[in-house]
Design a protein around this motif. Structure first.
Motif, PDB file in Angstrom:
ATOM      1  N   UNK A   1       0.758  -1.303  -0.010  1.00 12.13           N
ATOM      2  CA  UNK A   1      -0.070   0.104  -0.062  1.00 12.13           C
ATOM      3  C   UNK A   1       1.064   1.230   0.039  1.00 12.13           C
ATOM      4  N   UNK A   2       1.905   1.138   0.956  1.00 11.47           N
ATOM      5  CA  UNK A   2       2.877   2.400   0.797  1.00 11.47           C
ATOM      6  C   UNK A   2       3.394   2.458  -0.497  1.00 11.47           C
ATOM      7  N   UNK A   3       3.893   1.463  -1.016  1.00 13.24           N
ATOM      8  CA  UNK A   3       4.472   1.544  -2.361  1.00 13.24           C
ATOM      9  C   UNK A   3       3.545   2.199  -3.549  1.00 13.24           C
TER      10      UNK A   3
ATOM     11  N   UNK B   1      14.203   5.644  -7.036  1.00  8.15           N
ATOM     12  CA  UNK B   1      14.282   5.268  -5.681  1.00  8.15           C
ATOM     13  C   UNK B   1      13.415   4.385  -5.354  1.00  8.15           C
ATOM     14  N   UNK B   2      12.180   4.275  -5.915  1.00 10.56           N
ATOM     15  CA  UNK B   2      11.294   2.998  -5.549  1.00 10.56           C
ATOM     16  C   UNK B   2      11.731   1.745  -6.009  1.00 10.56           C
ATOM     17  N   UNK B   3      12.262   1.761  -7.325  1.00  3.43           N
ATOM     18  CA  UNK B   3      12.576   0.492  -7.782  1.00  3.43           C
ATOM     19  C   UNK B   3      13.987  -0.054  -6.992  1.00  3.43           C
ATOM     20  N   UNK B   4      14.821   0.896  -6.462  1.00  4.70           N
ATOM     21  CA  UNK B   4      15.973   0.532  -5.907  1.00  4.70           C
ATOM     22  C   UNK B   4      15.724   0.044  -4.447  1.00  4.70           C
ATOM     23  N   UNK B   5      14.902   0.482  -3.884  1.00  5.58           N
ATOM     24  CA  UNK B   5      14.436   0.181  -2.375  1.00  5.58           C
ATOM     25  C   UNK B   5      14.405  -1.339  -2.141  1.00  5.58           C
ATOM     26  N   UNK B   6      13.784  -2.077  -3.030  1.00  2.00           N
ATOM     27  CA  UNK B   6      13.763  -3.551  -2.843  1.00  2.00           C
ATOM     28  C   UNK B   6      15.176  -4.064  -2.932  1.00  2.00           C
TER      29      UNK B   6
ATOM     30  N   UNK C   1      12.656  -2.816   6.550  1.00  2.00           N
ATOM     31  CA  UNK C   1      13.690  -2.323   5.546  1.00  2.00           C
ATOM     32  C   UNK C   1      13.181  -1.797   4.188  1.00  2.00           C
ATOM     33  N   UNK C   2      12.206  -2.483   3.632  1.00  2.00           N
ATOM     34  CA  UNK C   2      11.811  -1.697   2.542  1.00  2.00           C
ATOM     35  C   UNK C   2      11.094  -0.275   2.823  1.00  2.00           C
ATOM     36  N   UNK C   3      10.177  -0.145   3.709  1.00  2.00           N
ATOM     37  CA  UNK C   3       9.736   1.198   4.075  1.00  2.00           C
ATOM     38  C   UNK C   3      10.960   2.097   4.108  1.00  2.00           C
ATOM     39  N   UNK C   4      11.905   1.730   5.166  1.00  2.00           N
ATOM     40  CA  UNK C   4      13.194   2.758   5.342  1.00  2.00           C
ATOM     41  C   UNK C   4      13.707   3.063   4.011  1.00  2.00           C
ATOM     42  N   UNK C   5      13.989   2.131   3.208  1.00  2.00           N
ATOM     43  CA  UNK C   5      14.538   2.414   1.834  1.00  2.00           C
ATOM     44  C   UNK C   5      13.919   3.191   0.909  1.00  2.00           C
ATOM     45  N   UNK C   6      12.429   2.710   0.926  1.00  2.10           N
ATOM     46  CA  UNK C   6      11.649   3.619   0.019  1.00  2.10           C
ATOM     47  C   UNK C   6      11.792   5.259   0.663  1.00  2.10           C
ATOM     48  N   UNK C   7      11.514   5.411   1.852  1.00  2.85           N
ATOM     49  CA  UNK C   7      11.490   6.732   2.275  1.00  2.85           C
ATOM     50  C   UNK C   7      12.780   7.421   2.064  1.00  2.85           C
TER      51      UNK C   7
END
Length: 454
Positions: free
Chosen positions: A263-265, A422-427, A406-412
């Protein structure tokens, strides 16, 4: 000699005496095929929806799918937690307690299906608006979700009974049912959407009808009373129910956190790229669903054997089975990474070949996202391993960090710097960090097994 005693001795021979590599091939391959084929029913929805209904419908399904998966989270939690306890008690030779756990768990899943289905149907519009959907996308999302909600009590057990069939050694029966269910779903998608031209509800209806039929067929051997697990009237104590919930909490959190993370993504994708970015992400997730199905199929198939040998006091065999699983998961991940880098355009064209902007965005995102497979295999296999050994804390932390924290932290962090890239790289960044955490927990677990074997 009774039929139950014969079944128990056969299960003992398979889990305790069969060579680890042969055991892996016997248990993992059928379940991996089964899980991969099951994931095809979601891909079939994406292919037919993308080609016959359009990008808005793809975006609507991707927005609402996390809510649907959350409705199945309680079922998965009970299924995983009870499967571990059942395997451990069978390893101890107590078939009556295993039957009580099985019966109580099925009842608990039924109750959760009633509650979650009613809530999803009643609050569909507020939930979809909360996700940020509006206009035609919101309408399509509500129509899709309400079909699943209406069928929840008929389909919720499907994801649990598969675990129970594997415990009873019915891996090929389980595989056949999963393959049949998926093929039926694809056939119904073709009839409902491709030929009859029905709307987005048809994609959900095809899935639910197939799941319901598969659920009934999977339970048939248990109703006949011919398997090691049998329905009983005796329910388990409240304390054991708590242990089942605790041990399945990693699976529950994995589902919930993964859905919340999605949902956040989706909200970030809507902000930086609009509904087209959500549609591109949904295509990547359709492909990812097959890979993750193979991974979780491999991990889940080894759980009964690991729990059984742990309960039987054979730690050296536990280590051997897990190491084979980790090696196989790494090789699979490496193959998927290379496939996505070289044949990504071919994969994406299955869902949309006419929208050039969608194609370009999806190919670019997939090539970046693919780097996550170089690391994610370890966390998936390790989390299942910790669950099988009744170590819910390690399993919960591994799952929560890998699928949410970890995904949410790196997404932000990364979306603020690189926006859509940055969204693609967060995973990949999250998977690499979770990989290091899993290694730490694995070392601690292996040290404890070494102490137990000495």
């Amino acid at each position: 000699m009774s039929n139950t005693t014969t079944l128990y001795k056969e299960q003992n021979r398979i889990f305790q005496e069969m060579a680890p590599l042969k055991l892996f091939l016997r248990c993992a391959l059928p379940n991996m095929i089964s899980m991969a084929v099951v994931s095809l029913y979601t891909i079939a929805d994406g292919v037919f929806v993308g080609h016959y209904i359009g990008a808005e419908a793809l975006a609507a399904i991707n927005l609402v799918m996390p809510l649907i998966m959350m409705s199945f989270a309680l079922s998965d939690m009970v299924a995983v937690g009870s499967s571990v306890q059942i395997a451990i008690w069978l390893g101890k030779g107590d078939e009556k307690m295993a039957g009580s756990i099985f019966s109580s768990s099925c009842l608990l899943i039924l109750l959760s299906a009633v509650v979650m289905g009613a809530a999803a149907y009643a609050f569909a519009w507020p939930l979809v608006r909360f996700l940020g959907a509006s206009g035609e996308v919101a309408v399509l999302a509500v129509r899709y979700m309400r079909v699943y909600a209406a069928f929840s009590i008929f389909i919720m057990h499907f994801f649990a009974v598969d675990n129970y069939l594997r415990i009873c050694g019915k891996v090929h029966y389980s595989m056949a049912m999963n393959v049949g269910m998926s093929l039926a779903n694809i056939f119904l998608d073709w009839i409902f959407i491709g030929i009859m031209g029905w709307g987005i509800e048809a994609a959900a209806l095809a899935s639910c009808l197939s799941l319901m039929a598969g659920n009934l067929i999977c339970f048939y051997p248990f109703f006949r009373g011919k398997l090691l697990l049998r329905f009983t009237k005796k329910l388990i104590p409240l304390k054991m129910t708590g242990n089942i919930i605790a041990n399945g909490s990693s699976e529950f959190f994995n589902n919930i956190s993964g859905s919340v993370c999605m949902m956040i993504f989706n909200a970030a994708l809507l902000s930086f790229g609009g509904y087209l970015a959500v549609a591109a992400f949904s295509i990547i997730m359709y492909v990812d669903s097959v890979v993750k199905a193979l991974m979780f199929g491999m991990a889940d198939s080894l759980q009964p054997a690991i729990s059984y040998n742990f309960g039987a006091g054979n730690p050296s065999r536990v280590r051997a089975i897990e190491r084979i699983g980790q090696a196989a998961a790494f090789l699979l991940s490496l193959a998927v990474f290379l496939l996505m880098q070289t044949l990504g355009e071919t994969l994406i064209s299955l869902f949309s070949s006419e929208n050039a902007d969608l194609m370009a965005m999806s190919i670019h995102g997939m090539r970046i996202f693919a780097f996550s497979y170089l690391f994610s295999w370890c966390s998936i296999l390790s989390g299942s391993f910790f669950t099988a050994l009744n170590r819910p804390v390690f399993s919960l932390i591994t799952a929560s960090c890998n699928t949410f924290i970890f995904p949410v932290v790196f997404l932000l962090l990364l979306s603020g710097l690189l926006e859509l890239d940055g969204i693609w790289l967060s995973s990949p960044a999250a998977s690499a960090t979770a990989f290091l955490l899993a290694l730490i927990f694995l070392k601690n677990t292996y040290d404890r097994l070494n102490v137990r074997s000495s």
